[in-house]
Motif scaffolding. Structure first.
Motif, PDB file in Angstrom:
ATOM      1  N   ALA A  96      -9.161   3.282 -64.045  1.00 52.34           N
ATOM      2  CA  ALA A  96      -9.751   4.611 -63.620  1.00 52.34           C
ATOM      3  C   ALA A  96     -10.544   4.048 -62.397  1.00 52.34           C
ATOM      4  CB  ALA A  96     -10.464   5.461 -64.461  1.00 52.34           C
ATOM      5  N   ARG A  97     -11.481   3.344 -62.702  1.00 47.39           N
ATOM      6  CA  ARG A  97     -12.567   2.707 -61.411  1.00 47.39           C
ATOM      7  C   ARG A  97     -11.754   2.049 -60.539  1.00 47.39           C
ATOM      8  NH1 ARG A  97     -16.413   0.971 -65.607  1.00 47.39           N
ATOM      9  NH2 ARG A  97     -15.809  -1.375 -64.845  1.00 47.39           N
ATOM     10  N   ARG A  98     -10.806   1.270 -60.738  1.00 48.29           N
ATOM     11  CA  ARG A  98      -9.893   0.690 -59.564  1.00 48.29           C
ATOM     12  C   ARG A  98      -9.365   1.892 -58.687  1.00 48.29           C
ATOM     13  NH1 ARG A  98      -7.868  -2.886 -63.302  1.00 48.29           N
ATOM     14  NH2 ARG A  98      -6.021  -1.576 -63.515  1.00 48.29           N
ATOM     15  N   PHE A  99      -8.951   2.555 -59.167  1.00 48.00           N
ATOM     16  CA  PHE A  99      -8.128   3.850 -58.444  1.00 48.00           C
ATOM     17  C   PHE A  99      -9.026   4.533 -57.806  1.00 48.00           C
ATOM     18  CE2 PHE A  99      -7.138   8.760 -58.813  1.00 48.00           C
ATOM     19  CZ  PHE A  99      -6.376   8.668 -57.684  1.00 48.00           C
ATOM     20  N   THR A 100     -10.250   5.052 -58.361  1.00 46.16           N
ATOM     21  CA  THR A 100     -11.170   5.715 -57.575  1.00 46.16           C
ATOM     22  C   THR A 100     -11.770   5.046 -56.468  1.00 46.16           C
ATOM     23  OG1 THR A 100     -11.792   6.822 -59.789  1.00 46.16           O
ATOM     24  CG2 THR A 100     -13.546   7.052 -58.054  1.00 46.16           C
ATOM     25  N   ALA A 148      -5.684  16.002 -60.468  1.00 47.62           N
ATOM     26  CA  ALA A 148      -4.595  16.553 -59.550  1.00 47.62           C
ATOM     27  C   ALA A 148      -4.020  15.330 -58.666  1.00 47.62           C
ATOM     28  CB  ALA A 148      -4.833  17.839 -58.867  1.00 47.62           C
ATOM     29  N   ALA A 149      -5.116  14.702 -57.979  1.00 44.36           N
ATOM     30  CA  ALA A 149      -4.884  13.591 -57.240  1.00 44.36           C
ATOM     31  C   ALA A 149      -4.595  12.300 -58.187  1.00 44.36           C
ATOM     32  CB  ALA A 149      -6.267  13.044 -56.382  1.00 44.36           C
ATOM     33  N   GLU A 150      -4.931  12.187 -59.307  1.00 44.89           N
ATOM     34  CA  GLU A 150      -4.613  11.039 -60.121  1.00 44.89           C
ATOM     35  C   GLU A 150      -3.324  10.991 -60.531  1.00 44.89           C
ATOM     36  OE1 GLU A 150      -4.446   8.940 -64.080  1.00 44.89           O
ATOM     37  OE2 GLU A 150      -4.115  11.038 -63.770  1.00 44.89           O
ATOM     38  N   VAL A 165       3.885   8.687 -57.790  1.00 43.16           N
ATOM     39  CA  VAL A 165       4.598   8.229 -57.136  1.00 43.16           C
ATOM     40  C   VAL A 165       5.050   6.547 -57.427  1.00 43.16           C
ATOM     41  CG1 VAL A 165       4.704   6.962 -54.743  1.00 43.16           C
ATOM     42  CG2 VAL A 165       3.611   9.024 -54.909  1.00 43.16           C
ATOM     43  N   HIS A 166       4.144   5.898 -58.392  1.00 42.50           N
ATOM     44  CA  HIS A 166       4.426   4.684 -58.746  1.00 42.50           C
ATOM     45  C   HIS A 166       5.594   4.852 -59.959  1.00 42.50           C
ATOM     46  CE1 HIS A 166       1.407   1.930 -56.910  1.00 42.50           C
ATOM     47  NE2 HIS A 166       0.554   2.987 -57.049  1.00 42.50           N
ATOM     48  N   LEU A 167       5.617   5.775 -60.711  1.00 45.24           N
ATOM     49  CA  LEU A 167       6.437   6.014 -61.670  1.00 45.24           C
ATOM     50  C   LEU A 167       7.862   6.223 -60.742  1.00 45.24           C
ATOM     51  CD1 LEU A 167       6.275   6.480 -64.848  1.00 45.24           C
ATOM     52  CD2 LEU A 167       6.122   9.219 -64.183  1.00 45.24           C
ATOM     53  N   ALA A 168       7.809   7.050 -60.027  1.00 47.65           N
ATOM     54  CA  ALA A 168       9.112   7.301 -58.999  1.00 47.65           C
ATOM     55  C   ALA A 168       9.687   5.892 -58.471  1.00 47.65           C
ATOM     56  CB  ALA A 168       9.158   8.041 -58.057  1.00 47.65           C
ATOM     57  N   ALA A 169       8.861   5.197 -58.014  1.00 45.37           N
ATOM     58  CA  ALA A 169       9.153   3.619 -57.318  1.00 45.37           C
ATOM     59  C   ALA A 169       9.751   2.941 -58.357  1.00 45.37           C
ATOM     60  CB  ALA A 169       7.873   3.120 -56.754  1.00 45.37           C
ATOM     61  N   ALA A 226       0.737   2.206 -65.949  1.00 42.56           N
ATOM     62  CA  ALA A 226      -0.725   2.063 -66.588  1.00 42.56           C
ATOM     63  C   ALA A 226      -1.145   3.057 -65.412  1.00 42.56           C
ATOM     64  CB  ALA A 226      -1.038   0.639 -66.416  1.00 42.56           C
ATOM     65  N   ALA A 227      -1.306   4.213 -65.636  1.00 42.19           N
ATOM     66  CA  ALA A 227      -2.051   5.226 -64.945  1.00 42.19           C
ATOM     67  C   ALA A 227      -3.436   5.052 -64.931  1.00 42.19           C
ATOM     68  CB  ALA A 227      -1.689   6.610 -65.200  1.00 42.19           C
ATOM     69  N   PRO A 228      -4.238   5.549 -63.999  1.00 39.48           N
ATOM     70  CA  PRO A 228      -5.807   5.451 -63.962  1.00 39.48           C
ATOM     71  C   PRO A 228      -6.331   6.062 -65.507  1.00 39.48           C
ATOM     72  CG  PRO A 228      -5.023   5.953 -61.963  1.00 39.48           C
ATOM     73  CD  PRO A 228      -3.933   6.031 -62.625  1.00 39.48           C
ATOM     74  N   GLN A 229      -5.677   7.203 -65.838  1.00 41.97           N
ATOM     75  CA  GLN A 229      -5.965   7.706 -66.915  1.00 41.97           C
ATOM     76  C   GLN A 229      -5.636   7.212 -68.216  1.00 41.97           C
ATOM     77  OE1 GLN A 229      -3.443  11.216 -68.571  1.00 41.97           O
ATOM     78  NE2 GLN A 229      -3.048  11.547 -66.430  1.00 41.97           N
ATOM     79  N   GLY A 230      -4.894   6.150 -68.184  1.00 40.40           N
ATOM     80  CA  GLY A 230      -4.128   5.466 -69.383  1.00 40.40           C
ATOM     81  C   GLY A 230      -2.465   5.218 -69.240  1.00 40.40           C
ATOM     82  N   ARG A 231      -2.138   4.772 -70.132  1.00 41.72           N
ATOM     83  CA  ARG A 231      -0.556   4.425 -70.155  1.00 41.72           C
ATOM     84  C   ARG A 231       0.147   5.981 -70.212  1.00 41.72           C
ATOM     85  NH1 ARG A 231       0.750  -0.494 -69.591  1.00 41.72           N
ATOM     86  NH2 ARG A 231       2.862  -0.228 -69.477  1.00 41.72           N
TER      87      ARG A 231
END
Ligand code: ACM
Length: 393
Positions: free
Chosen positions: A268-272, A288-290, A296-300, A324-329
């Motif tokens: 989360a800190r990395r993304f923010t 909503a931004a997260e 996009v990473h999922l689609a890629a 591995a999303a900012p909120q968790g996997r």
């Protein structure tokens, strides 16, 4: 590889988030997060050595414009994937166009549930991933007499219906249900303020969206209500709407979401930090931004596995991927196209920052049709173990 894409030497994708109109403040964060993810992917060499190329329009918070821009993207611009939409009214305007082109919409916004399109990937929370947890927290801490107030369109009507079921299940009561125009100003909230004074609910559940949110919170404080005892709880009051309020107007109010700017995990800190480095230290970073970012990473990842951006090719791949999303996997449920997400509840502090007050540490399987309509069983998918609410028996 697809002819059109190979000829263009780029993966062209459509991006439809409003930069103007009632919900521009939150949609701008979704646009920026989408572009951040695209730039990260391109900086790392693109997908199968081709960059992602966004084609961006501003649909101005208007369902008609969303629809016409979607037609243009899928027609003239020849894209097959669209990242976009905040208000459910805009998703519902876009989806028939996407379906008729057999294209794919990635939708990164919490919504009312009760929908499935094979041509939509839903990466925001369904009611079993935010409404249920919020309701439980509110019943524990404030009570079960609710007044409902919302903007006048489909998400508030349907989200209020879900909340009404949860309140009744807890033996509570809806004291009133009111709607205001989408671009309501402070005076539009006069009736609601009067009703709150008269009925004294334990909680005001707000489905007001966009720029009207600040006007409502201002009117609430001006009327002298005390959020410590009687908060506004809302799934659509995020960091983006709070950025348009004073800290005094925001303090004490409650939200549930899978991600908050203040979430302290490394991911989360990395993304923010990356978002703020690019868009400014004061730029709000809402859930909503997260979701706009991780989808996009999922689609890629799905395009890389399929060697194609053709929906029929990437849909089966999407169900196999976990990122591995900012909120968790997170990952997508193959049966309903919705995401497994990590619910959390937060309260706004004196600086207008969300402080997480309940973080059960579980990933919750999407149940968009609320098949399990129980406050007690919002079952995780086995990652983490649900902890009891603070103070819960
Ligand atoms: C919404 O309209 N889904 C917030």
């Amino acid at each position: 590889m697809d002819d059109v894409l190979q000829a263009a030497r780029a993966w062209r994708v459509g991006v439809l988030f409003s930069q103007t109109g009632a919900t521009a403040s939150v949609e701008r964060t979704q646009l920026q997060a989408t572009l951040l993810a695209i730039d990260e992917i391109n900086a790392a060499g693109g997908v199968l050595d081709m960059p992602i190329e966004p084609v961006i329009y501003d649909p101005a918070s208007d369902p008609k414009h969303f629809r016409s821009h979607a037609e243009r993207l899928l027609g003239l611009d020849k894209v097959r994937l669209i990242f976009g939409c905040y208000m459910s009214s805009t998703r519902k305007a876009v989806l028939p166009v996407v379906e008729s082109h057999r294209a794919l919409l990635f939708y990164p916004t919490l919504y009312e549930g009760f929908e499935y399109s094979r041509n939509c990937i839903y990466t925001g929370a369904a009611p079993n991933q935010n409404s249920v947890q919020l309701a439980r927290y509110l019943f524990e801490h404030y009570g079960n007499r609710f007044l409902l107030i919302g903007s006048n369109y489909v998400y508030p009507y349907e989200s209020n219906r879900v909340m009404t079921d949860l309140v009744r299940q807890a033996g509570g009561k809806i004291v009133n249900e009111l709607y205001v125009p989408l671009s309501a100003r402070e005076e539009h909230f006069a009736r609601a303020i009067k009703e709150i004074g008269k009925t004294q609910p334990d909680v005001i559940f707000s489905t007001v969206v966009g720029r009207s949110t600040a006007a409502f919170y201002r009117a609430y404080r001006a009327a002298g209500f005390d959020p410590v005892r009687q908060p506004i709880a809302s799934l659509t009051t995020s960091e983006a709407e709070v950025a348009e309020m004073t800290a005094e107007d925001a303090e004490g109010h409650i939200t549930a979401a899978p991600f908050f700017e203040t979430l302290g995990t490394a991911a989360a800190r990395r993304f923010t930090a990356a978002y703020k480095a690019r868009y400014g230290a004061d730029a709000p970073v809402p859930a909503a931004a997260e979701a706009a970012y991780f989808q996009v990473h999922l689609a890629a990842a799905a395009i890389a596995r399929a060697g194609s951006a053709e929906p029929e090719r990437i849909l089966p791949e999407l169900a196999e991927i976990e990122v591995a999303a900012p909120q968790g996997r997170v990952r997508i449920d193959r049966d309903n196209n919705h995401a497994y997400l990590w619910p959390r509840v937060a309260r706004l502090d004196a600086r207008g920052k969300f402080q997480i007050v309940w973080n059960p540490g579980v990933r919750v399987r999407p149940d968009p049709y609320s098949v399990v309509q129980s406050l007690g069983d919002w079952s995780s998918d086995g990652i983490g173990v649900p902890s009891a609410l603070p103070g819960a028996a």
